[in-house]
Design an enzyme around this catalytic site. Structure first.
Site, mmCIF file in Angstrom:
data_model
loop_
_atom_site.group_PDB
_atom_site.id
_atom_site.type_symbol
_atom_site.label_atom_id
_atom_site.label_comp_id
_atom_site.label_asym_id
_atom_site.label_seq_id
_atom_site.Cartn_x
_atom_site.Cartn_y
_atom_site.Cartn_z
ATOM 1 N N ALA A 126 0.848 -1.194 0.000
ATOM 2 C CA ALA A 126 0.000 0.000 0.000
ATOM 3 C C ALA A 126 0.882 1.243 0.000
ATOM 4 O O ALA A 126 1.898 1.298 0.701
ATOM 5 C CB ALA A 126 -0.904 0.015 1.231
ATOM 6 N N ASN A 181 -8.333 -4.425 -10.132
ATOM 7 C CA ASN A 181 -7.323 -3.493 -9.607
ATOM 8 C C ASN A 181 -6.273 -3.188 -10.689
ATOM 9 O O ASN A 181 -5.143 -3.690 -10.674
ATOM 10 C CB ASN A 181 -6.674 -4.072 -8.340
ATOM 11 C CG ASN A 181 -5.875 -3.030 -7.581
ATOM 12 O OD1 ASN A 181 -5.541 -1.982 -8.123
ATOM 13 N ND2 ASN A 181 -5.560 -3.318 -6.330
ATOM 14 N N GLU A 188 -1.651 -12.366 -4.966
ATOM 15 C CA GLU A 188 -3.018 -12.374 -5.495
ATOM 16 C C GLU A 188 -3.480 -10.934 -5.611
ATOM 17 O O GLU A 188 -3.152 -10.112 -4.756
ATOM 18 C CB GLU A 188 -3.955 -13.112 -4.536
ATOM 19 C CG GLU A 188 -3.724 -14.599 -4.514
ATOM 20 C CD GLU A 188 -4.086 -15.223 -3.182
ATOM 21 O OE1 GLU A 188 -4.549 -14.498 -2.276
ATOM 22 O OE2 GLU A 188 -3.883 -16.431 -3.050
ATOM 23 N N TYR A 247 2.476 -4.673 -11.168
ATOM 24 C CA TYR A 247 3.090 -6.011 -11.158
ATOM 25 C C TYR A 247 3.644 -6.359 -12.548
ATOM 26 O O TYR A 247 4.732 -6.926 -12.661
ATOM 27 C CB TYR A 247 2.081 -7.057 -10.676
ATOM 28 C CG TYR A 247 1.569 -6.768 -9.277
ATOM 29 C CD1 TYR A 247 2.417 -6.290 -8.286
ATOM 30 C CD2 TYR A 247 0.230 -6.950 -8.938
ATOM 31 C CE1 TYR A 247 1.956 -5.995 -7.014
ATOM 32 C CE2 TYR A 247 -0.246 -6.667 -7.669
ATOM 33 C CZ TYR A 247 0.626 -6.183 -6.713
ATOM 34 O OH TYR A 247 0.174 -5.895 -5.452
HETATM 35 C C1 LIG Z 1 -0.878 -0.131 -6.639
HETATM 36 C C2 LIG Z 1 0.001 0.811 -5.808
HETATM 37 C C3 LIG Z 1 0.661 -0.005 -4.679
HETATM 38 C C4 LIG Z 1 1.090 1.414 -6.729
HETATM 39 O O1 LIG Z 1 1.964 2.213 -5.932
HETATM 40 P P1 LIG Z 1 2.890 3.375 -6.562
HETATM 41 O O2 LIG Z 1 3.936 3.701 -5.570
HETATM 42 O O3 LIG Z 1 2.022 4.474 -7.064
HETATM 43 O O4 LIG Z 1 3.545 2.636 -7.823
HETATM 44 P P2 LIG Z 1 4.937 3.054 -8.536
HETATM 45 O O5 LIG Z 1 5.054 4.537 -8.534
HETATM 46 O O6 LIG Z 1 6.056 2.272 -7.939
HETATM 47 O O7 LIG Z 1 4.645 2.558 -10.026
HETATM 48 C C5 LIG Z 1 5.528 1.702 -10.742
HETATM 49 C C6 LIG Z 1 4.876 1.382 -12.086
HETATM 50 O O8 LIG Z 1 3.643 0.675 -11.882
HETATM 51 C C7 LIG Z 1 2.666 1.073 -12.853
HETATM 52 N N1 LIG Z 1 1.567 1.795 -12.182
HETATM 53 C C8 LIG Z 1 1.493 2.141 -10.882
HETATM 54 N N2 LIG Z 1 0.311 2.758 -10.627
HETATM 55 C C9 LIG Z 1 -0.349 2.802 -11.787
HETATM 56 C C10 LIG Z 1 -1.615 3.343 -12.169
HETATM 57 N N3 LIG Z 1 -2.444 3.955 -11.287
HETATM 58 N N4 LIG Z 1 -2.005 3.222 -13.464
HETATM 59 C C11 LIG Z 1 -1.214 2.612 -14.365
HETATM 60 N N5 LIG Z 1 0.012 2.097 -14.072
HETATM 61 C C12 LIG Z 1 0.441 2.199 -12.804
HETATM 62 C C13 LIG Z 1 3.428 2.014 -13.810
HETATM 63 O O9 LIG Z 1 4.034 1.203 -14.807
HETATM 64 C C14 LIG Z 1 4.471 2.606 -12.871
HETATM 65 O O10 LIG Z 1 5.588 3.113 -13.561
HETATM 66 P P3 LIG Z 1 5.551 4.660 -14.116
HETATM 67 O O11 LIG Z 1 5.045 5.516 -12.996
HETATM 68 O O12 LIG Z 1 6.997 4.897 -14.482
HETATM 69 O O13 LIG Z 1 4.615 4.623 -15.286
HETATM 70 C C15 LIG Z 1 -0.844 1.986 -5.214
HETATM 71 O O14 LIG Z 1 -1.645 2.541 -6.246
HETATM 72 C C16 LIG Z 1 -1.755 1.591 -4.058
HETATM 73 O O15 LIG Z 1 -1.365 1.655 -2.884
HETATM 74 N N6 LIG Z 1 -3.004 1.167 -4.379
HETATM 75 C C17 LIG Z 1 -3.979 0.808 -3.324
HETATM 76 C C18 LIG Z 1 -3.573 -0.472 -2.623
HETATM 77 C C19 LIG Z 1 -3.529 -1.645 -3.580
HETATM 78 O O16 LIG Z 1 -4.342 -1.777 -4.472
HETATM 79 N N7 LIG Z 1 -2.518 -2.551 -3.340
HETATM 80 C C20 LIG Z 1 -2.353 -3.732 -4.152
HETATM 81 C C21 LIG Z 1 -3.139 -4.852 -3.561
HETATM 82 S S1 LIG Z 1 -2.876 -6.369 -4.488
#
Ligand SMILES: CC(C)(COP(=O)(O)OP(=O)(O)OC[C@H]1O[C@@H](n2cnc3c(N)ncnc32)[C@H](O)[C@@H]1OP(=O)(O)O)[C@@H](O)C(=O)NCCC(=O)NCCS
Length: 145
Positions: free
Chosen positions: A66, A104, A99, A111
């Site tokens: 998260a 999402n 998973e 991933y």
């Molecule tokens: C999913 C989550 C963990 C991503 O965290 P983040 O720190 O924003 O991700 P990063 O900045 O490391 O992103 C790395 C890459 O992932 C992909 N990515 C991340 N968020 C994305 C989005 N909203 N839409 C499209 N691609 C995305 C991109 O390829 C990104 O690279 P870029 O920014 O150079 O394009 C965050 O949105 C989150 O906390 N979501 C809610 C909790 C959740 O769903 N957890 C997963 C449960 S399985």
């Protein structure tokens, strides 16, 4: 990167509530901090992101990741997943496994970008809302070389 423990429960709960539309309960998070490996990224006192995983005999299973909504798209989740992969390599495990809800899209993009591939599906695995319904879980894995 810091190791998180029970002392960090309140911060982990606050971030979980901010990050997830259907957050894990406080009891589940407490159990995770007791039993599993939890790592976080902090800016001064504020917890910005965390990851929770369990180590199995052959694979590392990620339970939760998260990032604070105000800190997204800055590479924090990528760093946490990189840490998990390095840990798995040091432990000579075969893969990192997780998973994710089929809906999402942000997490699935993350991933994909971090070398995970879909390896299966659990039908109707997640509750969809407090009103009922269920959603598939995609199983994704990243091999460790
Ligand atoms: C999913 C989550 C963990 C991503 O965290 P983040 O720190 O924003 O991700 P990063 O900045 O490391 O992103 C790395 C890459 O992932 C992909 N990515 C991340 N968020 C994305 C989005 N909203 N839409 C499209 N691609 C995305 C991109 O390829 C990104 O690279 P870029 O920014 O150079 O394009 C965050 O949105 C989150 O906390 N979501 C809610 C909790 C959740 O769903 N957890 C997963 C449960 S399985």
């Amino acid at each position: 990167m810091i190791s998180l423990g029970l002392d960090d429960l309140a911060a982990v709960q606050t971030l979980e509530q901010r990050a997830h539309p259907l957050p894990a309960s406080n009891a589940v998070l407490r159990d995770c901090l007791r039993q599993y490996q939890c790592w976080g990224l902090r800016d001064n006192a504020q917890l910005l992101a965390f990851i929770i995983w369990q180590q199995g005999p052959f694979e590392l299973q990620i339970f939760n990741i998260a990032v604070d909504p105000e800190q997204r798209r800055r590479g924090l989740a990528r760093r946490l997943l990189g840490h998990a992969a390095e840990y798995a390599q040091a432990q000579q495990l075969d893969s990192v496994f997780l998973e994710v809800r089929r809906s999402n899209a942000a997490a699935i993009s993350l991933y994909d970008a971090c070398g995970f591939h879909e390896v299966g599906c659990r039908r109707a695995y997640y509750p969809q809302s407090e009103r009922g319904g269920a959603e598939d879980a995609l199983l994704m894995a990243r091999p460790i070389f």
